[in-house]
Structure formats: structure tokens, C-alpha cells
Design an enzyme around this catalytic site. Structure first.
Site, PDB file in Angstrom:
ATOM      1  N   LYS A  24      21.156  63.963  30.124  1.00 48.58           N
ATOM      2  CA  LYS A  24      19.644  64.409  30.154  1.00 48.58           C
ATOM      3  C   LYS A  24      19.412  64.979  31.936  1.00 48.58           C
ATOM      4  CE  LYS A  24      17.357  60.974  26.712  1.00 48.58           C
ATOM      5  NZ  LYS A  24      18.492  59.858  27.378  1.00 48.58           N
TER       6      LYS A  24
ATOM      7  N   ASP B 101      17.175  68.939  36.929  1.00 49.62           N
ATOM      8  CA  ASP B 101      17.041  69.671  38.096  1.00 49.62           C
ATOM      9  C   ASP B 101      16.643  71.083  38.238  1.00 49.62           C
ATOM     10  OD1 ASP B 101      17.358  69.693  41.354  1.00 49.62           O
ATOM     11  OD2 ASP B 101      18.488  67.687  40.796  1.00 49.62           O
TER      12      ASP B 101
HETATM   13  O1  C5P Z   1      18.429  50.871  21.014  1.00 53.57           O
HETATM   14  P1  C5P Z   1      18.092  52.263  20.597  1.00 53.57           P
HETATM   15  O2  C5P Z   1      18.725  51.845  19.329  1.00 53.57           O
HETATM   16  O3  C5P Z   1      17.080  52.204  21.215  1.00 53.57           O
HETATM   17  O4  C5P Z   1      18.758  53.263  21.735  1.00 53.57           O
HETATM   18  C1  C5P Z   1      18.555  55.198  21.491  1.00 53.57           C
HETATM   19  C2  C5P Z   1      18.947  54.975  22.457  1.00 53.57           C
HETATM   20  O5  C5P Z   1      18.872  56.881  22.778  1.00 53.57           O
HETATM   21  C3  C5P Z   1      18.858  55.077  24.066  1.00 53.57           C
HETATM   22  O6  C5P Z   1      20.694  54.683  24.401  1.00 53.57           O
HETATM   23  C4  C5P Z   1      17.727  55.402  24.509  1.00 53.57           C
HETATM   24  O7  C5P Z   1      18.432  56.069  25.544  1.00 53.57           O
HETATM   25  C5  C5P Z   1      18.223  57.205  23.410  1.00 53.57           C
HETATM   26  N1  C5P Z   1      17.735  58.278  23.562  1.00 53.57           N
HETATM   27  C6  C5P Z   1      16.323  58.103  22.943  1.00 53.57           C
HETATM   28  N2  C5P Z   1      15.325  58.788  22.735  1.00 53.57           N
HETATM   29  C7  C5P Z   1      15.888  59.555  23.154  1.00 53.57           C
HETATM   30  C8  C5P Z   1      16.824  60.123  23.721  1.00 53.57           C
HETATM   31  C9  C5P Z   1      17.496  59.568  24.152  1.00 53.57           C
HETATM   32  O8  C5P Z   1      15.943  56.799  22.793  1.00 53.57           O
HETATM   33  N3  C5P Z   1      14.322  61.303  23.419  1.00 53.57           N
END
Ligand code: C5P
Length: 240
Positions: free
Chosen positions: A63, A66
């Protein structure tokens, strides 16, 4: 390449990650993995190289956000890791996203998929308006960020599964919707807000679902992964 379950490997060390991945060792079809900040900052690029050697496809979820020059140069470095997908924050502006795309493109013109985070799935409309001073509705903000990403030449966005159809309407059916915020119908929501089930995510138009805790914290992670595949992309199981 479309329609797959990406397991979020949110572990603090290579040891933990490999212990988890040992559960999948007998699978012919290696799971598509997401390596996020936690594991990447703990173990560095060698972790990515090792997982590629083991045959996994990798979404490197750092992500980036910058100034454009820094993002371009960082993407140049990341392009050598041969990952399959990586991302930036759309809030970094169209210029920053263009710079990311340029940096990621290898000398032979190829590059990993590049997607942008619109609004994190843990952010509610109320928080976005009150804390980030974004006056628009969350749907307007997401459609707008998605259009910016498309204008910058990106391949898609990370968004909630509930927003996949909105993104497709704004940017066309080929523009990818990669969606975390997935929970089984009978499970805890944790800190996620805009969520749905794997089956519903497919119906609404997700191209890839990103699933962390419902698999990594399950009593039987292999069964939980298979349940996700079965709900989201049963056609891939038939070919397995
Ligand atoms: O454990 P969980 O299913 O909530 O994990 C979701 C993953 O997706 C995490 O690694 C989180 O950082 C990532 N993520 C998110 N929402 C976003 C982008 C990435 O939950 N918009």
C-alpha cells in the site's frame, strides 16, 4: 488468472508463516498468498523469493503512499521480486499512481498487476467524513478513486466486496475488484466493517477475494480455504 482466493498471510515471522503453509504442503494447487506489511517488514524480500520458489502466486500488499518520485523508485525495486500483484493508495493522487506504474514496468514492458486501495474496508462513512474530512458519501469517494486509478493506467482497485458492482459500473467489467472484508455467514466480523461472504462476493462481481483471519485463525485452515474456494470459485476446484 481471475477468480481466486488470496490468503492474507498476516504473520509476524517466517517461522509462523511456514508453519501455517505446511498445512497446505500436500495441495497440488498452491494457494495464492498476500504478503502484507507485517510479514514483509519482519522478513524482507527473501520471504517473497522463497514463497515464489515454492510455487505460490504473490500479492505484495505494501500500500505505497508517498511522493511520486519515491513511489516510482520503490516500485522499480519491487518489480525485480517477480510478484504477481502489488498496490498503492489511490489517495496518493493520479500522478503518484502513474509513477508507480512506470516504476513497476520492467525493461521488457511486462509488469505485475497494479491495483489501488480506495477506502480501507475498516473505514466507515461516518469516520471518513468526521476524521478525514471527505465530504462525499463512501460510494462516491470509492467510485471517484477507482476512476482516478483507471485514468492512471492501473488494473483495478482493492475495495469492499459490497462496492465491486459500483467499481465495475464506474470503470468497466475488466477493471479488477480485489476484495478483503470477507467473512463466513456464521463467523465473527473482527474489525472489518463493509463485509460479506465469499459466495455473495462472487455474485456481486469480485475478481479476487482476500481472506485473512477466517482462514489463518480457523481451527482447520485447510478446510476453511477449501470452503472459500467452494463458495467463491468452485470451478477451480474441479480443475484441481
Ligand atoms: O483477517 P482479514 O480477513 O480481515 O484480513 C484482511 C486483509 O486484507 C488484511 O491483510 C488487511 O490488511 C487487508 N486489507 C483490508 N482492507 C483493504 C485493503 C487491505 O482489509 N481495503
Amino acid at each position: 488468472m481471475k477468480n481466486d482466493v488470496i490468503i492474507a498471510c498476516d504473520f509476524g515471522s517466517a517461522k509462523e508463516a511456514f508453519e501455517f503453509l505446511d498445512l497446505f504442503a500436500r495441495e497440488e494447487r498452491k494457494p495464492f498468498l498476500k504478503i502484507g506489511m507485517e510479514l514483509y517488514y519482519a522478513e524482507g524480500p527473501e520471504m517473497v523469493r522463497e514463497l515464489k520458489r515454492r510455487g505460490h502466486r504473490i500479492f505484495l500488499d505494501l500500500k505505497l503512499h508517498d511522493i511520486p518520485n519515491t513511489v516510482r523508485r520503490t516500485m522499480q525495486v519491487l518489480s525485480r521480486l517477480d510478484v504477481d500483484m502489488t498496490n498503492v493508495h489511490a489517495a496518493g493522487t493520479i500522478d503518484m499512481m502513474r509513477a508507480a506504474r512506470e516504476g513497476l514496468t520492467r525493461p521488457d514492458g511486462t509488469r505485475p498487476l497494479l491495483i489501488a486501495v480506495t477506502q480501507l474496508t475498516s473505514t466507515s462513512q461516518e469516520r471518513m467524513q468526521r476524521e478525514l474530512l471527505v465530504d462525499a458519501s463512501i460510494d462516491e469517494a470509492i467510485a471517484h478513486y477507482a476512476r482516478n486509478a483507471r485514468e492512471a493506467g492501473l488494473d483495478g482497485v482493492v475495495c469492499s466486496p459490497l462496492e465491486a458492482s459500483l467499481v465495475k459500473a464506474a470503470c468497466g467489467p475488466e477493471f479488477l475488484a480485489v476484495t478483503p472484508g470477507i467473512r463466513f455467514a456464521d463467523a465473527a466480523t473482527d474489525d472489518q466493517v463493509r463485509i460479506t461472504t465469499p459466495a455473495r462476493a462472487r455474485e456481486i462481481g469480485s475478481d479476487f477475494i482476500v481472506v485473512g483471519r477466517p482462514i489463518t485463525a480457523a481451527a482447520d485452515p485447510l478446510a476453511a480455504w477449501r470452503r472459500c474456494l467452494n463458495e467463491f470459485c468452485p470451478e477451480t476446484l474441479k480443475n484441481a
